[in-house]
Scaffold this motif. Structure first.
Motif, PDB file in Angstrom:
ATOM      1  N   ASN A  60      73.287  -8.731 106.707  1.00  0.00           N
ATOM      2  CA  ASN A  60      71.848  -8.604 106.899  1.00  0.00           C
ATOM      3  C   ASN A  60      71.108  -9.244 105.705  1.00  0.00           C
ATOM      4  OD1 ASN A  60      69.201  -7.709 107.068  1.00  0.00           O
ATOM      5  ND2 ASN A  60      69.747  -5.600 107.610  1.00  0.00           N
TER       6      ASN A  60
ATOM      7  N   VAL B  86      71.358 -13.053 111.757  1.00  0.00           N
ATOM      8  CA  VAL B  86      70.115 -12.454 112.269  1.00  0.00           C
ATOM      9  C   VAL B  86      70.134 -12.488 113.796  1.00  0.00           C
ATOM     10  CG1 VAL B  86      68.629 -12.886 110.288  1.00  0.00           C
ATOM     11  CG2 VAL B  86      68.880 -14.667 112.003  1.00  0.00           C
ATOM     12  N   PRO B  87      69.650 -11.409 114.418  1.00  0.00           N
ATOM     13  CA  PRO B  87      69.565 -11.398 115.881  1.00  0.00           C
ATOM     14  C   PRO B  87      68.272 -12.054 116.352  1.00  0.00           C
ATOM     15  CG  PRO B  87      68.913  -9.263 115.023  1.00  0.00           C
ATOM     16  CD  PRO B  87      69.227 -10.134 113.834  1.00  0.00           C
ATOM     17  N   GLY B  88      68.161 -12.288 117.646  1.00  0.00           N
ATOM     18  CA  GLY B  88      66.916 -12.771 118.237  1.00  0.00           C
ATOM     19  C   GLY B  88      66.832 -14.284 118.257  1.00  0.00           C
ATOM     20  N   ASN B  89      65.591 -14.777 118.345  1.00  0.00           N
ATOM     21  CA  ASN B  89      65.375 -16.231 118.394  1.00  0.00           C
ATOM     22  C   ASN B  89      64.395 -16.648 117.292  1.00  0.00           C
ATOM     23  OD1 ASN B  89      62.732 -15.677 119.268  1.00  0.00           O
ATOM     24  ND2 ASN B  89      63.434 -15.539 121.403  1.00  0.00           N
TER      25      ASN B  89
ATOM     26  N   ASP C  40      61.240 -17.295 117.321  1.00  0.00           N
ATOM     27  CA  ASP C  40      59.830 -16.911 117.395  1.00  0.00           C
ATOM     28  C   ASP C  40      59.530 -15.726 116.476  1.00  0.00           C
ATOM     29  OD1 ASP C  40      59.432 -18.790 119.320  1.00  0.00           O
ATOM     30  OD2 ASP C  40      59.679 -17.405 121.007  1.00  0.00           O
ATOM     31  N   PHE C  41      58.610 -15.909 115.540  1.00  0.00           N
ATOM     32  CA  PHE C  41      58.137 -14.809 114.680  1.00  0.00           C
ATOM     33  C   PHE C  41      59.270 -13.867 114.288  1.00  0.00           C
ATOM     34  CE2 PHE C  41      54.180 -16.168 116.575  1.00  0.00           C
ATOM     35  CZ  PHE C  41      53.269 -16.002 115.557  1.00  0.00           C
ATOM     36  N   ASN C  42      60.309 -14.388 113.728  1.00  0.00           N
ATOM     37  CA  ASN C  42      61.481 -13.577 113.417  1.00  0.00           C
ATOM     38  C   ASN C  42      61.598 -13.373 111.905  1.00  0.00           C
ATOM     39  OD1 ASN C  42      64.046 -12.549 112.981  1.00  0.00           O
ATOM     40  ND2 ASN C  42      64.927 -13.649 114.720  1.00  0.00           N
ATOM     41  N   PRO C  43      61.096 -12.240 111.394  1.00  0.00           N
ATOM     42  CA  PRO C  43      61.067 -12.053 109.930  1.00  0.00           C
ATOM     43  C   PRO C  43      62.459 -12.006 109.298  1.00  0.00           C
ATOM     44  CG  PRO C  43      60.341 -10.061 111.078  1.00  0.00           C
ATOM     45  CD  PRO C  43      60.486 -11.113 112.116  1.00  0.00           C
ATOM     46  N   GLY C  44      63.461 -11.533 110.046  1.00  0.00           N
ATOM     47  CA  GLY C  44      64.826 -11.510 109.500  1.00  0.00           C
ATOM     48  C   GLY C  44      65.328 -12.927 109.256  1.00  0.00           C
TER      49      GLY C  44
ATOM     50  N   HIS D 198      57.175  10.098  88.781  1.00  0.00           N
ATOM     51  CA  HIS D 198      57.692   9.000  89.593  1.00  0.00           C
ATOM     52  C   HIS D 198      58.088   7.785  88.750  1.00  0.00           C
ATOM     53  CE1 HIS D 198      55.382  11.478  92.428  1.00  0.00           C
ATOM     54  NE2 HIS D 198      56.349  11.167  93.269  1.00  0.00           N
TER      55      HIS D 198
ATOM     56  N   GLN E   6      41.563   3.460  97.419  1.00  0.00           N
ATOM     57  CA  GLN E   6      43.004   3.357  97.634  1.00  0.00           C
ATOM     58  C   GLN E   6      43.741   4.606  97.160  1.00  0.00           C
ATOM     59  OE1 GLN E   6      43.972  -0.378  95.809  1.00  0.00           O
ATOM     60  NE2 GLN E   6      43.298  -1.558  97.567  1.00  0.00           N
TER      61      GLN E   6
ATOM     62  N   TYR F 199      68.175  -8.948 104.597  1.00  0.00           N
ATOM     63  CA  TYR F 199      67.331  -8.012 103.844  1.00  0.00           C
ATOM     64  C   TYR F 199      68.101  -7.318 102.723  1.00  0.00           C
ATOM     65  CZ  TYR F 199      63.395  -8.325 107.077  1.00  0.00           C
ATOM     66  OH  TYR F 199      62.329  -8.761 107.796  1.00  0.00           O
TER      67      TYR F 199
ATOM     68  N   GLN G  56      42.974   7.431  99.587  1.00  0.00           N
ATOM     69  CA  GLN G  56      43.591   7.330 100.904  1.00  0.00           C
ATOM     70  C   GLN G  56      45.132   7.319 100.846  1.00  0.00           C
ATOM     71  OE1 GLN G  56      41.615   4.515 103.348  1.00  0.00           O
ATOM     72  NE2 GLN G  56      42.840   4.982 105.157  1.00  0.00           N
ATOM     73  N   LEU G  57      45.686   6.630  99.870  1.00  0.00           N
ATOM     74  CA  LEU G  57      47.141   6.481  99.843  1.00  0.00           C
ATOM     75  C   LEU G  57      47.855   7.591  99.079  1.00  0.00           C
ATOM     76  CD1 LEU G  57      47.403   2.625  99.349  1.00  0.00           C
ATOM     77  CD2 LEU G  57      47.965   3.909 101.403  1.00  0.00           C
TER      78      LEU G  57
END
Lengths: 251, 333
Positions: B200, B244-247, B249-253, B58, B89, B202, B92-93
């Motif tokens: 976008n 970005v879409p939405g409003n 409130d808590f909008n990570p974009g 990897h 870790q 991101y 599990q991962l």
């Protein structure tokens, strides 16, 4: 590369609906990676809490296919991907948006628990002496990352919503860590019985099952606390002795 | 790694695996094994192995700690006790038992040694009333942070920053706020919601990450970093056209769209300062200037915004060490 469907709860404090998103999954991915990928590709306003991506900050708690889990520690190759994977916020707390819940009740509860009160230092330089085996006992409780998955799964909170009368497994673990600390001199048994509702726990051990830090919540924290409460308030022999003493005193 | 030990550490580093092992089990006469050299050096060694085609599947290298079972009894229990999180870790991962098998590792971000220029005592920045402490502040770690120093930095200088900020607030009262400026900025932050058809955020963030990793990463050259500066200019133009879409409130974009400005500013400052520092020191390794230059040891590279909003670069003399600190270092030395 295979494509999988994730059915994620979208919406504000009330209502909300499950919305399906498709994304490609690859080797080594966890649920949080899929959520991030969906944010980047098709739902940039999808809200979720996260931070360390290593199971140490306790932020990304959610219900994956109905099981309370940390999204960052749930590998996609441990869940079936031929059917949609459901991701929902924790149900024991009020929803804010999408996968985010308001967990502030927990912080208020914590303030109600009497703080650590150490005995005076053992040595002149202000230090203490403890036995390793005494401190080993509480070490396990200190692994708690406050993800609140145990609170989420506990039926007293989740199904009966007794948030006013019961502090939940997390804070019974916290109380146990303080009560069993070799240096602590405080007594928390009265509150555990009367205000913190330890009697409501009927030992179904769901909290132990979901704990991502594998703390033996029920057996090592709650049951010993229950025993202490019983010893203090419900011991028939002690009650008898007390009764006798009082009579003697009355005379 | 025995054939690649920096001169500075030669005297303190073991010559053979056998000596390294003696160090590990507590032999005070033995010297440290080279895998315990500073993180920047270990990271470069990993990159070199991968580039030479000897990497793991990897794109990293293998780290094996399971072999100690040949040396000590109860090795698995010992590893689980000493490295409980790492054991958990990996199990599990990656479904991998590090007490049995080697693990795949690769370098990631170590630490930002540079940052907001602050006064060493008060943590006051050059912006009046702005105080900074921790990783966002510069200075305390020199060219390379050593393990464990971040937490003590936070505790000591976080406390000082808070105290001096409180004193400053008491002595100076409220500042004045230009309402037009506030409104302009507030309006600007909402623009990504209105740009239907914009990019976008991101995608831009990811492109910046990949470019910085590639061109201003573990091994640096002037040529690549100049290329990065050009890339940053392009990304700046793209970042002014996000949707970005939405409003709100808590909008990570939306948060990502707003972060881009800061990410690009910091990336540019890093690239410019790294080009200016024509030497290798601590966390910075320049392939075109692989040696340490004592002249650069006397200066910091400082950047600030000029009247046209461009980054102005300068070399600033490092203040002389106070006598009491010098004394401590001599005593320790």
């Amino acid at each position: 590369m295979t494509t999988a469907t994730f059915s994620i709860r979208r919406g504000g404090p009330t209502g909300g609906e499950m919305v399906d998103y498709q994304t490609e999954v690859s080797e080594g991915m966890v649920v949080l990676d899929a959520v991030h990928q969906i944010q980047a590709e098709s739902a940039s306003d999808l809200a979720c809490r996260w931070n360390c991506k290593a199971g140490k900050c306790g932020s990304c708690s959610a219900e994956i296919n109905g099981m309370p889990k940390l999204m960052c520690m749930t590998r996609l190759d441990t869940i079936p991907l031929d059917v949609p994977v459901t991701i929902e916020p924790m149900r024991a707390f009020p929803a804010i948006k999408d996968l985010i819940t308001d967990v502030s009740w927990n912080y208020e509860v914590k303030k109600r628990i009497k703080k650590f009160k150490p005995r005076p230092p053992d040595a002149e330089d202000g230090t203490w002496r403890m036995q390793q085996e005494d401190i080993d006992r509480v070490q396990e409780f200190r692994k708690c990352i406050e993800c609140f998955l145990c609170q989420d799964v506990c039926h007293v909170l989740r199904d009966h919503a007794m948030h006013e009368e019961f502090i939940g497994p997390r804070f019974l673990v916290y109380s146990a860590a303080l009560e069993m600390h070799p240096l602590d001199t405080e007594d928390r048994l009265q509150e555990l019985k009367d205000m913190h509702g330890i009697g409501y726990c009927n030992i179904t051990k769901c909290c132990t099952k979901v704990c991502p830090e594998n703390i033996t919540i029920t057996d090592n924290a709650i049951i010993p606390l229950k025993e202490r409460v019983v010893d203090e308030f419900y011991d028939p022999v002690k009650k008898f002795v007390k009764l006798f003493r009082r009579r003697k005193h009355d005379r | 790694m025995f054939d690649d030990i920096p001169d500075l550490y030669k005297d303190q580093t073991a010559d053979t695996e056998e000596e390294g092992w003696r160090y590990v089990i507590g032999d005070r006469d033995a010297r440290r094994p080279p895998e315990l050299l500073t993180r920047d050096h270990v990271a470069r060694c990993i990159v070199r192995e991968v580039k030479a085609g000897r990497g793991s599947p990897h794109g990293g290298v293998f780290l094996d700690i399971a072999w100690i079972k040949e040396k000590i009894p109860n090795a698995a229990e010992h590893i689980k006790k000493k490295l409980p999180s790492m054991y958990h870790q990996f199990k599990q991962l990656a479904n991998l038992d590090i007490t049995e098998e080697p693990m795949e590792i690769g370098p990631t971000t170590h630490y930002i040694m540079g940052g907001i220029r602050v006064d060493g005592d008060t943590q006051a920045s050059t912006v009046l009333g702005l105080f900074a402490a921790g990783e966002c502040a510069a200075g305390i770690n020199g060219a390379n942070r050593l393990g464990g120093n971040s937490l003590s930095d936070l505790i000591v200088f976080g406390k000082r920053a808070g105290e001096y900020a409180a004193i400053f607030a008491k002595e100076n009262g409220h500042g004045t706020i230009d309402n037009d400026e506030v409104e302009r900025i507030a309006k600007g932050t909402l623009e990504p919601f209105e740009r239907e058809g914009g990019e976008n955020p991101y995608t831009i963030q990811q492109d910046l990450q990949e470019m910085m990793q590639e061109l201003v990463g573990i091994v640096r050259t002037e040529e690549e970093m100049v290329q990065a500066l050009e890339g940053i200019e392009q990304l700046k133009r793209r970042s002014a056209n996000t949707f970005v879409p939405g409003n709100i409130d808590f909008n990570p974009g939306w948060h990502t769209a707003l972060d881009l400005h800061n990410l690009l500013t910091v990336s540019e400052a890093i690239a410019r300062a790294a080009i200016e520092r024509k030497e290798s020191r601590g966390g910075q390794y320049r392939d075109d200037y692989p040696a340490k230059d004592p002249e650069f040891g006397k200066v910091n590279v400082s950047l600030k915004k000029d009247a046209d909003g461009r980054m102005q670069i300068a070399r600033v003399w490092i203040p002389e060490m106070p006598v009491e600190l010098k004394q401590i270092i001599e005593e320790m030395g």
